[in-house]
Design a protein around this motif. Structure first.
Motif, PDB file in Angstrom:
ATOM      1  N   ARG A   7       0.864  -1.170   0.000  1.00 10.14           N
ATOM      2  CA  ARG A   7       0.000   0.000   0.000  1.00 10.14           C
ATOM      3  C   ARG A   7       0.897   1.215   0.000  1.00 10.14           C
ATOM      4  O   ARG A   7       1.460   1.571   1.042  1.00 10.14           O
ATOM      5  CB  ARG A   7      -0.874  -0.013   1.259  1.00 10.14           C
ATOM      6  N   ARG A  13       2.810   1.095  12.187  1.00 11.26           N
ATOM      7  CA  ARG A  13       1.873   0.017  12.536  1.00 11.26           C
ATOM      8  C   ARG A  13       2.521  -1.366  12.523  1.00 11.26           C
ATOM      9  O   ARG A  13       1.808  -2.364  12.353  1.00 11.26           O
ATOM     10  CB  ARG A  13       0.654  -0.007  11.594  1.00 11.26           C
ATOM     11  N   ASP A  40     -10.759   5.797  16.562  1.00 12.15           N
ATOM     12  CA  ASP A  40     -11.577   6.951  16.167  1.00 12.15           C
ATOM     13  C   ASP A  40     -11.631   7.099  14.645  1.00 12.15           C
ATOM     14  O   ASP A  40     -10.855   6.472  13.937  1.00 12.15           O
ATOM     15  CB  ASP A  40     -10.971   8.235  16.749  1.00 12.15           C
ATOM     16  N   GLY A  42     -10.836   8.134  11.135  1.00 16.54           N
ATOM     17  CA  GLY A  42      -9.602   8.574  10.492  1.00 16.54           C
ATOM     18  C   GLY A  42      -8.334   8.084  11.169  1.00 16.54           C
ATOM     19  O   GLY A  42      -7.233   8.519  10.834  1.00 16.54           O
ATOM     20  N   MET A  43      -8.458   7.164  12.127  1.00 19.42           N
ATOM     21  CA  MET A  43      -7.276   6.700  12.850  1.00 19.42           C
ATOM     22  C   MET A  43      -6.500   5.646  12.059  1.00 19.42           C
ATOM     23  O   MET A  43      -5.391   5.278  12.418  1.00 19.42           O
ATOM     24  CB  MET A  43      -7.694   6.158  14.225  1.00 19.42           C
ATOM     25  N   GLY A  44      -7.083   5.171  10.972  1.00 18.00           N
ATOM     26  CA  GLY A  44      -6.324   4.254  10.115  1.00 18.00           C
ATOM     27  C   GLY A  44      -6.757   2.805  10.205  1.00 18.00           C
ATOM     28  O   GLY A  44      -5.994   1.908   9.834  1.00 18.00           O
ATOM     29  N   LYS A  45      -7.983   2.543  10.657  1.00 17.24           N
ATOM     30  CA  LYS A  45      -8.469   1.157  10.754  1.00 17.24           C
ATOM     31  C   LYS A  45      -8.552   0.521   9.367  1.00 17.24           C
ATOM     32  O   LYS A  45      -8.093  -0.595   9.159  1.00 17.24           O
ATOM     33  CB  LYS A  45      -9.858   1.120  11.409  1.00 17.24           C
ATOM     34  N   ASP A 136     -16.733  -1.012   9.632  1.00 16.16           N
ATOM     35  CA  ASP A 136     -17.640  -0.054  10.257  1.00 16.16           C
ATOM     36  C   ASP A 136     -18.838  -0.726  10.936  1.00 16.16           C
ATOM     37  O   ASP A 136     -20.002  -0.399  10.687  1.00 16.16           O
ATOM     38  CB  ASP A 136     -18.105   0.982   9.217  1.00 16.16           C
ATOM     39  N   PRO A 221      -3.704   9.951  11.542  1.00 20.76           N
ATOM     40  CA  PRO A 221      -3.390   9.717  10.137  1.00 20.76           C
ATOM     41  C   PRO A 221      -4.178  10.575   9.149  1.00 20.76           C
ATOM     42  O   PRO A 221      -3.607  11.080   8.190  1.00 20.76           O
ATOM     43  CB  PRO A 221      -3.715   8.230   9.932  1.00 20.76           C
ATOM     44  N   LEU A 222      -5.477  10.740   9.393  1.00 18.74           N
ATOM     45  CA  LEU A 222      -6.260  11.501   8.421  1.00 18.74           C
ATOM     46  C   LEU A 222      -5.807  12.965   8.394  1.00 18.74           C
ATOM     47  O   LEU A 222      -5.599  13.559   7.327  1.00 18.74           O
ATOM     48  CB  LEU A 222      -7.753  11.405   8.745  1.00 18.74           C
ATOM     49  N   HIS A 314     -13.382   9.815   2.208  1.00 22.11           N
ATOM     50  CA  HIS A 314     -13.523   9.580   3.635  1.00 22.11           C
ATOM     51  C   HIS A 314     -14.886  10.065   4.098  1.00 22.11           C
ATOM     52  O   HIS A 314     -15.433  11.006   3.526  1.00 22.11           O
ATOM     53  CB  HIS A 314     -12.414  10.294   4.418  1.00 22.11           C
ATOM     54  N   ILE A 315     -15.425   9.424   5.132  1.00 20.40           N
ATOM     55  CA  ILE A 315     -16.754   9.805   5.609  1.00 20.40           C
ATOM     56  C   ILE A 315     -16.765  11.259   6.094  1.00 20.40           C
ATOM     57  O   ILE A 315     -17.775  11.949   5.971  1.00 20.40           O
ATOM     58  CB  ILE A 315     -17.250   8.824   6.711  1.00 20.40           C
TER      59      ILE A 315
END
Ligand SMILES: Nc1ncnc2c1ncn2[C@@H]1O[C@H](COP(=O)(O)OP(=O)(O)OP(=O)(O)O)[C@@H](O)[C@H]1O
Ligand SMILES: [Mg+2]
Length: 511
Positions: A7, A13, A40, A42-45, A136, A221-222, A314-315
């Protein structure tokens, strides 16, 4: 790290990837695991899960995503995952194990369907180690979460790993008790900010100052990605927007007015929309706007269930793009979707609800009937309660209803009379019937008795008869039920009596 190569732009990570890999090795060896990946917005899940999944060349990988913006049909993330699994195995799947339903009563059919679904998944995993990602989870419907609990419990002896991503607060709010149970039976992995080394790695790749980026973003991250983008586009700017929302709003503000309008309408559809549907609702060509937004990194093109579409990157971008007064768009979208065949009732209800549209009651009744067909009892009950609340507050006059408003699917008592008090009785009876078939006998019977009393007083023999039959549809013991006898007697009495002048004779009542 091996995974990062898959990626571009992914950093850090290592600890989380190593942990996930270790759990995967156990799963692959036949000790199935489930991971709740919590963090949370935008934390990168998603980034972590995608990176991890991309390296699972030894696995079958399937994804299901809940719709964060609302309106998805029951079991939606599972339907996606199971369809993907079926495609990979060269099979066809339309619902959740429908072949096992037969003519069983609803509660037994539901058990059989869930059981068959779990076993289909276990069989597939036994054939080839499987990684199932549910994205989600906080946005999933109750029935989907219940099915996840069953899968997690059953997966312990098969090569199946389930990774569910979620935000903690939203999960607790939407699925309190089930969330607690899941956190006990799954391995919980909490995702925090990126460390300074990961930020430095990202900064170095773009010739930026890692220490400064880390100071401003705190490793979120976001926010970090957005700062990097800002620096790339405005290298001389010294102003740092204070929040990620502020950066996103500024990014949207830089687009042309038509593109912003299109994004606003798309945001009302949800996180994604089908291009053709968006254009139809906007009544204009939106291709140039979509291309502009893709070039700006706001949208990505995706394949939606009903055709090619676009999705917000992104949401939070979707949130930032929402128009100031979305109700007008919700109404237009809801009414437009209502013209589709088959009607996507869950989506229609969502939009008409947001618009507080007068057509909402009949849509809610129709959506409930569909949810019942899918044996999604939780959603059916929720919708039946919503319908009753609507019918009680605002009984729609018969004459004002457009022709298409009277067409919930022809299942059960939905064919009952529409309009005013008669419709309210029908809606109430639908709730009672749902309560009865889902095991709440007390509430269901009380509902039937209440409807019967009202119908008797109003001289509505059809509703009274239906209330009596619904009351008697669940036989608890082989004993004579006095109440049932009484309701049936009242019905017969009413059928013998001449109809009062203000109630039309029921169409199928004997003359
Ligand atoms: N380890 C990472 N290295 C580089 N970029 C990352 C990393 N993790 C996340 N990002 C970037 O940060 C942004 C947000 O990440 P992501 O979408 O994965 O968050 P999320 O936790 O899934 O958010 P949500 O709860 O809203 O779904 C994305 O642009 C993503 O590419
Ligand atoms: Mg995500």
């Amino acid at each position: 790290m091996e995974a990062a190569a898959h990626r571009p732009g992914f950093a850090g990570r290592q600890g989380e990837l190593a942990h996930l890999t270790q759990l995967w090795e156990a799963s692959r060896a036949g000790r199935g695991t489930a991971v709740l990946l919590v963090g949370d917005a935008g934390m990168g899940k998603s980034a972590l899960t995608e990176t991890f999944a991309a390296t699972r060349t030894d696995a079958r990988v399937v994804w299901g995503r809940a719709w964060e913006a609302g309106g998805a049909p029951p079991f939606w993330p599972w339907l996606q995952a199971l369809r993907a699994l079926a495609r990979q195995r060269g099979e066809q799947v339309h619902g959740l194990a429908p072949e096992r339903r037969g003519s069983l009563p609803p509660d037994e059919a539901r058990f059989a369907m869930l059981d068959a679904t779990v076993h289909a998944l276990l069989d597939a995993a036994a054939e080839r180690p499987t990684l199932l990602v549910l994205e989600d989870l906080h946005a999933a419907d109750e029935a989907s979460v219940a099915l996840l609990e069953l899968v997690v419990d059953a997966a312990r002896q098969v090569p199946l790993m389930v990774v569910a991503t979620t935000r903690q607060r939203e999960l607790a709010e939407a699925h309190g008790r089930a969330a607690e149970r899941l956190q006990r039976s799954a391995t919980r992995l909490d995702l925090g900010p990126l460390d300074a080394d990961a930020v430095a790695e990202l900064a170095a790749a773009r010739g930026l100052d890692g220490a400064e980026l880390h100071r401003f973003s705190e490793g979120h991250p976001l926010y970090l990605q957005e700062l990097v983008r800002l620096r790339a586009h405005e290298p001389t700017s010294t102003e740092i927007p204070p929040t990620v929302e502020a950066i996103l709003t500024a990014r949207l503000a830089a687009l042309t007015a038509p593109a912003r309008e299109t994004l606003g309408a798309l945001a009302v559809f949800g996180r994604e929309a089908v291009d053709a549907e968006l254009a139809a609702v906007m009544e204009r060509d939106v291709r140039a706007d979509l291309a502009e937004a893709v070039a700006a990194g706001v949208l990505a093109s995706v394949r939606c269930e009903r055709g090619p579409g676009h999705r917000f990157a992104h949401i939070l971008l979707r949130q930032a793009a929402l128009p100031a007064a979305p109700a007008r768009w919700h109404a237009r979208i809801g009414r437009w979707l209502r013209g589709l065949a088959p009607v996507p009732w869950s989506e229609v209800v969502h939009h008409l609800r947001e618009a507080d549209d007068p057509g909402r009651l009949s849509a809610v009744r129709a959506a409930a009937a569909v949810a019942m067909e899918q044996l999604a009892f939780e959603e059916t009950l929720r919708l039946r309660h919503e319908a009753l609340a609507l019918a009680e507050v605002d009984p729609p006059p018969v004459a004002a209803r457009p022709a298409d408003e009277s067409a919930p699917p022809q299942t059960g008592p939905s064919e009952a009379p529409s309009g005013g008090a008669a419709e309210r009785r029908a809606v109430h009876l639908e709730l009672a019937e749902t309560q009865l078939v889902t095991g709440d006998l007390q509430a269901g019977r009380a509902g039937c008795v209440a409807v019967a009393a009202e119908a008797r007083a109003a001289g509505d023999a059809l509703a009274l008869g239906r209330a009596a039959l619904t009351y008697g549809s669940v036989i608890v013991a082989a004993a004579v039920d006095d109440r049932l006898e009484e309701l049936l007697e009242h019905t017969l009495e009413l059928l013998d009596a001449p109809a009062p002048p203000d109630t039309p004779a029921p169409p199928d009542a004997p003359a």
